[in-house]
Design a protein around this motif. Structure first.
Motif, PDB file in Angstrom:
ATOM      1  N   TYR B 207      32.416  43.681  32.591  1.00  0.00           N
ATOM      2  CA  TYR B 207      31.954  43.205  33.039  1.00  0.00           C
ATOM      3  C   TYR B 207      32.683  43.904  34.719  1.00  0.00           C
ATOM      4  O   TYR B 207      33.827  44.091  34.696  1.00  0.00           O
ATOM      5  CB  TYR B 207      33.092  41.907  32.879  1.00  0.00           C
ATOM      6  CG  TYR B 207      33.511  41.238  34.279  1.00  0.00           C
ATOM      7  CD1 TYR B 207      32.833  40.469  35.115  1.00  0.00           C
ATOM      8  CD2 TYR B 207      35.078  40.349  34.752  1.00  0.00           C
ATOM      9  CE1 TYR B 207      33.088  39.758  36.500  1.00  0.00           C
ATOM     10  CE2 TYR B 207      35.074  39.514  35.819  1.00  0.00           C
ATOM     11  CZ  TYR B 207      34.370  39.161  36.667  1.00  0.00           C
ATOM     12  OH  TYR B 207      35.044  39.094  37.936  1.00  0.00           O
ATOM     13  N   SER B 208      31.924  44.307  35.056  1.00  0.00           N
ATOM     14  CA  SER B 208      31.602  45.538  36.377  1.00  0.00           C
ATOM     15  C   SER B 208      31.302  44.080  37.826  1.00  0.00           C
ATOM     16  O   SER B 208      30.201  43.642  37.794  1.00  0.00           O
ATOM     17  CB  SER B 208      31.248  46.441  35.778  1.00  0.00           C
ATOM     18  OG  SER B 208      30.789  47.331  37.161  1.00  0.00           O
ATOM     19  N   THR B 235      28.315  41.990  38.256  1.00  0.00           N
ATOM     20  CA  THR B 235      28.872  40.579  39.066  1.00  0.00           C
ATOM     21  C   THR B 235      26.893  40.627  40.499  1.00  0.00           C
ATOM     22  O   THR B 235      26.954  42.285  40.187  1.00  0.00           O
ATOM     23  CB  THR B 235      29.697  40.579  40.548  1.00  0.00           C
ATOM     24  OG1 THR B 235      30.080  42.045  40.994  1.00  0.00           O
ATOM     25  CG2 THR B 235      30.842  39.937  39.565  1.00  0.00           C
ATOM     26  N   ALA B 273      37.511  44.066  32.903  1.00  0.00           N
ATOM     27  CA  ALA B 273      36.957  43.668  34.151  1.00  0.00           C
ATOM     28  C   ALA B 273      37.455  45.117  35.127  1.00  0.00           C
ATOM     29  O   ALA B 273      37.916  45.202  34.643  1.00  0.00           O
ATOM     30  CB  ALA B 273      38.071  41.976  34.825  1.00  0.00           C
ATOM     31  N   ALA B 276      36.219  43.725  39.946  1.00  0.00           N
ATOM     32  CA  ALA B 276      35.759  42.703  39.903  1.00  0.00           C
ATOM     33  C   ALA B 276      37.082  41.504  40.134  1.00  0.00           C
ATOM     34  O   ALA B 276      37.998  41.823  39.548  1.00  0.00           O
ATOM     35  CB  ALA B 276      34.671  42.067  38.454  1.00  0.00           C
ATOM     36  N   PHE B 278      37.077  37.832  39.283  1.00  0.00           N
ATOM     37  CA  PHE B 278      37.452  36.689  38.998  1.00  0.00           C
ATOM     38  C   PHE B 278      36.911  35.412  40.266  1.00  0.00           C
ATOM     39  O   PHE B 278      37.364  34.168  39.944  1.00  0.00           O
ATOM     40  CB  PHE B 278      38.118  36.025  38.557  1.00  0.00           C
ATOM     41  CG  PHE B 278      38.459  37.278  37.227  1.00  0.00           C
ATOM     42  CD1 PHE B 278      38.294  36.894  36.006  1.00  0.00           C
ATOM     43  CD2 PHE B 278      39.378  38.555  37.137  1.00  0.00           C
ATOM     44  CE1 PHE B 278      38.050  37.812  34.385  1.00  0.00           C
ATOM     45  CE2 PHE B 278      39.252  39.618  35.893  1.00  0.00           C
ATOM     46  CZ  PHE B 278      38.387  38.795  34.907  1.00  0.00           C
ATOM     47  N   PHE B 295      42.231  39.596  28.548  1.00  0.00           N
ATOM     48  CA  PHE B 295      41.759  40.726  29.255  1.00  0.00           C
ATOM     49  C   PHE B 295      42.566  41.899  29.817  1.00  0.00           C
ATOM     50  O   PHE B 295      43.222  41.406  30.012  1.00  0.00           O
ATOM     51  CB  PHE B 295      41.681  39.439  30.823  1.00  0.00           C
ATOM     52  CG  PHE B 295      41.004  37.723  30.455  1.00  0.00           C
ATOM     53  CD1 PHE B 295      39.572  38.634  31.412  1.00  0.00           C
ATOM     54  CD2 PHE B 295      41.942  36.765  30.335  1.00  0.00           C
ATOM     55  CE1 PHE B 295      38.576  37.051  31.392  1.00  0.00           C
ATOM     56  CE2 PHE B 295      40.334  35.720  30.181  1.00  0.00           C
ATOM     57  CZ  PHE B 295      39.332  35.920  30.247  1.00  0.00           C
ATOM     58  N   HIS B 297      41.748  43.868  32.837  1.00  0.00           N
ATOM     59  CA  HIS B 297      41.966  43.965  33.975  1.00  0.00           C
ATOM     60  C   HIS B 297      41.698  45.575  35.201  1.00  0.00           C
ATOM     61  O   HIS B 297      43.567  45.584  35.326  1.00  0.00           O
ATOM     62  CB  HIS B 297      42.156  42.577  35.289  1.00  0.00           C
ATOM     63  CG  HIS B 297      41.524  42.082  36.235  1.00  0.00           C
ATOM     64  ND1 HIS B 297      42.069  41.059  37.080  1.00  0.00           N
ATOM     65  CD2 HIS B 297      40.434  42.833  37.274  1.00  0.00           C
ATOM     66  CE1 HIS B 297      40.901  41.028  38.502  1.00  0.00           C
ATOM     67  NE2 HIS B 297      40.285  41.974  38.103  1.00  0.00           N
TER      68      HIS B 297
END
Lengths: 183, 559
Positions: B207-208, B235, B273, B276, B278, B295, B297
């Motif tokens: 999730y970039s 995103t 992540a 990013a 959230f 997660f 992060h």
């Protein structure tokens, strides 16, 4: 472990720590002694919805650096988030979350108490027990200065209050780390 | 040397070649110095435009964008752009004039407490109190704006101090800032734990966010994704950081993301992540966000980690430094790629079942999605696209595949309508050889249409493809879906006549109302010299789908 099988991390073993500690934290900040620094800190707290319980600002041994001591309730706010946000302020040099058992904290308070002829003696006895000092006197009042950690000041307030507490002013705690005895 | 001249010298020492701004009483000395300085000044028509142009410049180039404004109203006009820059972490330096020091605090003419007003929306700010500070503060401002998590820095310069005479000494080296030491490297032990967790994950997803773009780390992101068949989502700020289309690309995530991306987040057992944060547009209902996931992060800003979603493996560092280490550690583990087969089978199923789709018109009406497809074809997917905020922005994020970072420039965090045109001007100044297109909304463009003059006068040949539906479309969509169709103050009517307005400002204006002609109209606009506005009339009441309604979970996507 079988040959060729790396020691992987099992996902179910991964855990997170909650930022809420449930206790009061005494944060000691060293900040650059520059105009507007307090406004930046106060603004950060209001913007992020954090609540400061007490706040003391004063000089340190270094004229370019001020010390800011604040208490924040770790039951209401995730303390690590509070400190990380504070760290983002360019003027904040260092933050220490003071460990209660390794910290010497002191606060000063002055109490103006109604003191009739009958009660005067008892109030002065309390003052003596708490090693407080009477700093002003009138026919009906006594003004007393107490120094100690906030628990001691709370205790003194409880003793005095039934006699009629007219006015109280507290500074909020300042703190410093305890040196190791061998140091 | 006059302090104002020193200010220009200091800017040049930082490599500044372009500044956007407007003069006024309090920054007259600075503009006098600019007269001889070897800096190209682009005189915008409103300070908000100057601020967004500086942002567009920074986002397109990765260099620090600079904007000037005078005191009081000049500076307050720029506040929106400063807030935009903090939300999207845009490296920018804003230099504002201030009234004379003897007038400060007296409610003098055009006085405003600009450092006070901007305090919550700057990475840092400096109020000049001694003219000798000017070169030093400029140097520090550039350092702070461009390092760590980038952001806006404001320097407020009182008029009398900028006229003072000082000895100019160029500031060099890393400035002395005892409270500012961004850590970039990432804790290697944490990276190892992350690699081991990743090697054990059966349903991982990357999730970039915009941080990967800011860190110039899309190369490094691609390397990580080449190490195994990890699915990748970005995103709205991160689009282009991973090249689309790509077999591992599952589309944008979030409120108007693809079902495949949102469902994959929902079902994932390990989310990585990177850069990013959230945001609520990503998580939807926080308590139901990615309920099965752990997660990792990675972020350069420690305060982002565990701010909204607690991280199991936090890694503070620059994506450019951390990602290669993670890739190396992961490769060394020689994880079995077969374990991801089942996961991909599931993702492919979602992709086949729920592709992005719309119903094309039976007649010549232009569906907005088709307009984006036409734009993609006309530009061959190669243009730098800036965008306003609303439906058109989301459709573009969905239907335009961005192969490279810094090709998609939009206002993601603050969601500033009117961002697109000035940002396009800034982007074109930064990258004169690239095609720059502003995909505008009619509600947005009218908020900043004075900047049409800026492009015309300064010969900045940007193109505007205006998605004109006669509404503030996204607000209308919400009123339709969630407020019983009671359209309150969302109609734009048929004013202005955009072709005439464009022509009045010295642009070429073209109208397009037939779906068969859109692509050609766009192509011809791209071939026409100078700035061109193509007013594309699209379906008035088309809704942007799919959608996670505000406060709902990814599972509950509609449309």
């Amino acid at each position: 472990m079988e040959a060729g099988t790396p020691d992987l991390i099992k996902l179910e073993d991964l855990e997170v720590t909650s930022g809420f500690t449930g206790r009061k934290h005494l944060l000691s900040l060293l900040v650059e002694n520059k105009p507007g620094v307090l406004a930046r800190i106060a603004g950060l707290f209001s913007r992020r919805g954090f609540n400061i319980e007490t706040l003391v600002v004063g000089p340190t041994e270094d004229p370019d650096v001020s010390r800011l001591t604040m208490t924040v309730d770790g039951a209401l706010h995730p303390i690590d988030q509070v400190t990380k946000q504070l760290h983002k302020l360019i003027n904040v040099i260092k933050i220490r979350d003071m460990e209660p058992d390794q910290t010497i904290a002191r606060e000063m308070a002055v109490f103006k108490v109604s003191a009739s002829v009958e009660s005067r003696g008892e109030i002065m006895q309390f003052a003596e027990i708490f090693r407080a000092t009477v700093i002003d006197v009138s026919r009906r009042t006594l003004t007393i200065e107490v120094t100690g950690d906030s628990g001691k000041i709370d205790a003194f307030e409880r003793m005095i209050r039934p006699h009629g507490l007219i006015e109280m002013a507290r500074t909020g705690e300042v703190a410093i780390t305890r040196s190791k005895p061998e140091a | 040397m006059r302090a104002a001249d020193a200010l220009c010298e200091a800017l040049k020492a930082e490599g500044v070649k372009h500044v956007f701004g407007i003069p006024g009483g309090a920054n007259l000395p600075t503009y006098d110095a600019l007269y001889d300085a070897d800096i190209r000044h682009i005189q915008v028509r409103h300070e908000q435009g100057g601020g967004h142009a500086a942002e567009g410049y920074a986002k397109a180039s990765g260099r620090v964008g600079v904007a000037f404004a005078t005191s009081g109203p000049g500076a307050t006009n720029m506040v929106t752009a400063i807030a935009d820059a903090i939300m999207d972490s845009v490296p920018t330096v804003f230099v504002t004039g201030q009234v004379r020091t003897d007038l400060i605090g007296t409610d003098g003419f055009q006085e405003a407490d600009v450092t006070g007003i901007t305090l919550p929306i700057v990475k840092h700010s400096f109020m000049v109190t001694d003219p000798r500070q000017i070169p030093e503060y400029i140097h520090k401002a550039f350092y702070i704006a461009s390092t760590g998590r980038p952001g806006p820095v404001l320097v407020d310069v009182p008029q009398d101090l900028s006229r003072a005479d000082i000895e100019y000494e160029p500031a060099t080296g890393t400035p002395e800032l005892p409270g500012y030491k961004p850590s970039t490297e990432g804790n290697i032990k944490q990276v190892r734990i992350a690699a081991k967790a990743l090697a054990n994950a059966r349903r991982p997803i990357i999730y970039s966010g915009g941080g990967v773009v800011n860190a110039n780390a899309s190369e490094e992101l691609r390397e990580l994704c080449a190490a195994d068949r990890f699915p990748v989502t970005c995103t709205v700020m991160g689009l282009g950081a991973f090249p689309a289309p790509h077999e591992q690309w599952v589309g944008m995530l979030g409120m108007h993301g693809t079902r495949a991306a949102n469902y994959a987040m929902d079902e994932s057992d390990l989310i990585v992540a990177v850069g990013a944060r959230f945001d609520d547009r990503i998580t939807g209902k926080l308590s139901e966000f990615a309920p099965r996931a752990k997660f990792i992060h990675i972020d350069i800003d420690p305060a982002e980690i565990s701010k909204n979603v607690p991280a199991h493996i936090p890694i503070v560092g620059d994506a450019k430094d951390v990602l290669p280490k993670l890739t190396d550690e992961y490769r060394a583990l020689q994880a079995d790629p077969e374990r991801l087969e089942e996961w991909w089978r599931q993702i492919h199923e979602w992709q086949e079942q729920y592709p992005l789709r719309y119903e094309d018109s039976e007649d010549s009406e232009i569906k907005p999605q088709r307009m984006i497809e036409a734009m993609y074809k006309a530009t061959e997917g190669e243009a730098v696209i800036t965008s306003d905020v609303g439906q058109h922005q989301m459709w573009c994020a969905q239907y335009y595949d961005f192969p490279r970072p810094r090709q998609w420039i939009n206002s993601g965090g603050l969601g500033t309508m009117g961002f697109g045109l000035p940002a396009a001007i800034g982007a074109k100044v930064a990258r004169p050889d690239d095609t720059v297109v502003c995909l505008a909304g009619d509600g947005s463009l009218v908020m900043v249409c004075q900047e049409l003059a800026t492009a015309a006068i300064h010969d900045i040949p940007v193109k505007i493809f205006l998605m004109n539906n006669g509404y503030m479309g996204m607000v209308r969509q919400w009123q339709e879906l969630f407020w019983d169709g009671r359209y309150s103050a969302v109609e734009m009517g048929d004013s202005p006549d955009w072709v005439k307005l464009a022509e009045a400002f010295g642009w070429t204006g073209v109208r397009c109302t037939d779906k068969g002609e859109v692509e050609d109209a766009m192509k011809s606009a791209l071939e026409t010299e100078g700035p061109v506005l193509v007013d594309v009339h699209v379906t008035k009441e088309e809704n942007c789908y799919p959608m996670i309604p505000a406060g709902a979970a990814a599972r509950d996507m509609v449309g």
